[in-house]
Motif scaffolding. Sequence first.
Motif, mmCIF file in Angstrom:
data_model
loop_
_atom_site.group_PDB
_atom_site.id
_atom_site.type_symbol
_atom_site.label_atom_id
_atom_site.label_comp_id
_atom_site.label_asym_id
_atom_site.label_seq_id
_atom_site.Cartn_x
_atom_site.Cartn_y
_atom_site.Cartn_z
ATOM 1 N N LEU A 73 37.582 -51.339 -56.620
ATOM 2 C CA LEU A 73 36.644 -52.224 -56.800
ATOM 3 C C LEU A 73 35.571 -52.703 -55.706
ATOM 4 O O LEU A 73 34.709 -52.762 -55.667
ATOM 5 N N ARG A 74 36.371 -53.084 -54.656
ATOM 6 C CA ARG A 74 35.819 -53.652 -53.244
ATOM 7 C C ARG A 74 34.930 -52.477 -52.789
ATOM 8 O O ARG A 74 33.774 -53.115 -52.181
ATOM 9 N N ARG A 75 35.623 -51.309 -52.570
ATOM 10 C CA ARG A 75 34.354 -50.555 -51.994
ATOM 11 C C ARG A 75 33.237 -50.265 -52.787
ATOM 12 O O ARG A 75 32.110 -50.024 -52.043
ATOM 13 N N ASN A 81 25.815 -52.873 -52.883
ATOM 14 C CA ASN A 81 25.147 -53.649 -52.252
ATOM 15 C C ASN A 81 24.328 -53.305 -51.122
ATOM 16 O O ASN A 81 23.165 -53.511 -50.709
ATOM 17 N N LEU A 82 24.772 -52.573 -50.376
ATOM 18 C CA LEU A 82 24.295 -51.735 -49.043
ATOM 19 C C LEU A 82 23.034 -51.017 -49.683
ATOM 20 O O LEU A 82 21.979 -51.157 -48.878
ATOM 21 N N VAL A 83 23.198 -50.095 -50.726
ATOM 22 C CA VAL A 83 22.125 -49.268 -51.038
ATOM 23 C C VAL A 83 21.124 -50.108 -51.775
ATOM 24 O O VAL A 83 19.904 -49.790 -51.585
ATOM 25 N N ALA A 84 21.327 -51.069 -52.353
ATOM 26 C CA ALA A 84 20.440 -51.878 -52.986
ATOM 27 C C ALA A 84 19.624 -52.770 -52.089
ATOM 28 O O ALA A 84 18.499 -52.861 -51.997
ATOM 29 N N ALA A 85 20.391 -53.032 -50.800
ATOM 30 C CA ALA A 85 19.598 -53.691 -49.709
ATOM 31 C C ALA A 85 18.567 -52.813 -49.089
ATOM 32 O O ALA A 85 17.201 -53.183 -48.965
ATOM 33 N N ALA A 86 19.046 -51.423 -49.111
ATOM 34 C CA ALA A 86 17.846 -50.562 -48.292
ATOM 35 C C ALA A 86 16.745 -50.238 -49.535
ATOM 36 O O ALA A 86 15.615 -50.211 -49.376
ATOM 37 N N ALA A 87 16.872 -50.092 -50.698
ATOM 38 C CA ALA A 87 15.900 -50.116 -51.542
ATOM 39 C C ALA A 87 15.065 -51.237 -51.780
ATOM 40 O O ALA A 87 13.695 -50.951 -51.662
ATOM 41 N N VAL A 88 15.494 -52.259 -51.747
ATOM 42 C CA VAL A 88 14.738 -53.511 -51.883
ATOM 43 C C VAL A 88 13.893 -53.759 -50.598
ATOM 44 O O VAL A 88 12.667 -54.126 -50.432
ATOM 45 N N CYS A 182 24.134 -59.953 -46.695
ATOM 46 C CA CYS A 182 24.836 -61.113 -46.465
ATOM 47 C C CYS A 182 26.320 -60.974 -47.727
ATOM 48 O O CYS A 182 27.276 -61.198 -47.189
ATOM 49 N N ALA A 183 25.848 -60.750 -48.821
ATOM 50 C CA ALA A 183 26.863 -60.512 -49.725
ATOM 51 C C ALA A 183 27.909 -59.480 -49.351
ATOM 52 O O ALA A 183 29.181 -59.669 -49.605
ATOM 53 N N VAL A 184 27.439 -58.169 -48.476
ATOM 54 C CA VAL A 184 28.475 -57.253 -48.056
ATOM 55 C C VAL A 184 29.395 -57.839 -46.968
ATOM 56 O O VAL A 184 30.372 -57.596 -46.901
ATOM 57 N N VAL A 185 28.820 -58.566 -46.099
ATOM 58 C CA VAL A 185 29.474 -59.305 -44.966
ATOM 59 C C VAL A 185 30.613 -60.121 -45.541
ATOM 60 O O VAL A 185 31.661 -60.306 -45.103
ATOM 61 N N VAL A 186 30.130 -61.062 -46.509
ATOM 62 C CA VAL A 186 31.267 -61.813 -46.901
ATOM 63 C C VAL A 186 32.427 -61.268 -47.680
ATOM 64 O O VAL A 186 33.410 -61.595 -47.284
ATOM 65 N N VAL A 187 32.114 -60.425 -48.394
ATOM 66 C CA VAL A 187 33.208 -59.860 -49.282
ATOM 67 C C VAL A 187 34.061 -58.862 -48.180
ATOM 68 O O VAL A 187 35.210 -58.859 -48.498
ATOM 69 N N ALA A 188 33.450 -58.278 -47.417
ATOM 70 C CA ALA A 188 34.169 -57.472 -46.308
ATOM 71 C C ALA A 188 35.126 -58.095 -45.550
ATOM 72 O O ALA A 188 36.195 -57.944 -45.205
ATOM 73 N N ALA A 189 34.903 -59.721 -45.138
ATOM 74 C CA ALA A 189 35.448 -60.389 -44.610
ATOM 75 C C ALA A 189 36.553 -61.131 -45.084
ATOM 76 O O ALA A 189 37.594 -61.620 -44.762
ATOM 77 N N THR A 190 36.312 -61.411 -46.612
ATOM 78 C CA THR A 190 37.192 -62.345 -47.092
ATOM 79 C C THR A 190 37.977 -61.877 -48.321
ATOM 80 O O THR A 190 39.035 -62.394 -48.535
ATOM 81 N N VAL A 191 37.509 -60.701 -49.080
ATOM 82 C CA VAL A 191 38.099 -60.117 -50.133
ATOM 83 C C VAL A 191 38.972 -58.983 -49.934
ATOM 84 O O VAL A 191 38.542 -58.003 -49.313
ATOM 85 N N PRO A 192 40.222 -59.049 -50.138
ATOM 86 C CA PRO A 192 41.271 -57.831 -50.002
ATOM 87 C C PRO A 192 40.968 -56.952 -51.001
ATOM 88 O O PRO A 192 40.070 -56.949 -51.950
ATOM 89 N N ARG A 193 41.549 -55.601 -50.787
ATOM 90 C CA ARG A 193 41.304 -54.516 -51.752
ATOM 91 C C ARG A 193 42.401 -54.959 -53.151
ATOM 92 O O ARG A 193 43.392 -55.273 -52.904
#
Length: 428
Positions: A73-75, A81-88, A182-193
């Motif tokens: 789920l987390r990955r 969101n990373l790919v969406a950032a690149a496309a936008v 920003c969403a990627v950074v927040v989830v990577a820092a706070t949400v566990p697997r």
Amino acid sequence: MTDIAPRRTPLLGLIGAYLVSGAGTALSAIAIPWLVLVTTGSAVATGLVGFAEMAPYVLLQATAGPLVDRVGLRRTFLIGNLVAAAAVFAVFLLGALHDLPLGALVALVAVAGAVRGAADAASTPMIPPLARLARWSDERAVGLYSGANRAALLVGMPLAGVLVALVGPAVTILIDSLSFLCAVVVVAATVPRVQPTSESETPAAAPRLGPRAYFAELREGLRFLRADRLLLSLMALIVLTNLLDQAMSAVFLPVWAHDRVHDAVAFGAVGGASGLGMLAGVLLTAWLGRRLPRWLTFACCTLLASAPPFFAVAGWTSVVAVAAVFFVCGVFGGVPNPIIGAVQYERVPALLQTRVLGAMKASAYLGVPFGSLLGGLLAQGVGLTWACVGAGMVMLLATIAPLVFPVWRQLDRAAPAPGSPRLGPEAA
């Protein structure tokens, strides 16, 4: 000693990431249609771009479940969101260079929609396990998660109208790209697997994902969904209401602001009023939680929320009057979302949630891409006024159904399915 204290940071981190990325998406929801309108002058082209984004989004919502189960789920959330950032960002770059053909825009928003669909298929099943860590009820967790989306609309849509007027649509789209990061950074820092399973179940036991296993797992989720009449009824109602709501947000409102009010800020102000109302509605439901009578609350609020905005846009050019209607209807429209989410989590076994909830959400969004096309064709074919009147009448008839048909009363008889996640005592 086992730590049994509530852990709210992971759930709040996911909600915060959803808020940030949702605000960015709200910026693009105004900036991209406005960009198409000012460059082409065509309501049909505006609808085509909305279709190109939402069709892949719906497809991945429906089919990504087995893949999400293997990737995690987390990955999946982070990659999507990373790919969406690149496309936008590519949309911004080409727009800033004044070299953005309609075909390129359609392709880029399709990529963004596809990866967002997979990411959202992963984010929804994260709520029950994170709610257990926080020791909150499903109603409260879903209410706050939905509230983040409404708050994003509240902040993003008025801000988008101002930004489009001040710096142009291209720079506004750039901010959306940064919001995904920003969403990627927040989830990577706070949400566990996390996994949508109970503690006694082992996700690693799943078979290797070949074509046969992939389609077998999709069929398993669909079989469960077909057997539940309440979930099917919910899905059918949301398909229709989302189709018409998308026609309103993607075509009717921007055409109203562009042709009648002649101001992009009006588009953002009305959208912001709707977002403020919806935020109030979902937070009210999250606070009241299980004390609300589900069926009666859902039925009445759905009826009062849905049709009036169409008649307001059809008949009025006053921004204040239309925004007031959207606010009041937004309050009613925000109430059913936590109820729907809690009912889904209670009725769907944990191991099936990525597939069943993904298929249900995708089916609910099935009308969205066609709503953009329908809105464009109606607005151009019969004019904005009659397009809104016709859509409003259909919406009114559809939202009477929960008050009439007995299956909807099952909203008040929520019995957890075997394997459904259970929460500890709800924190005060």
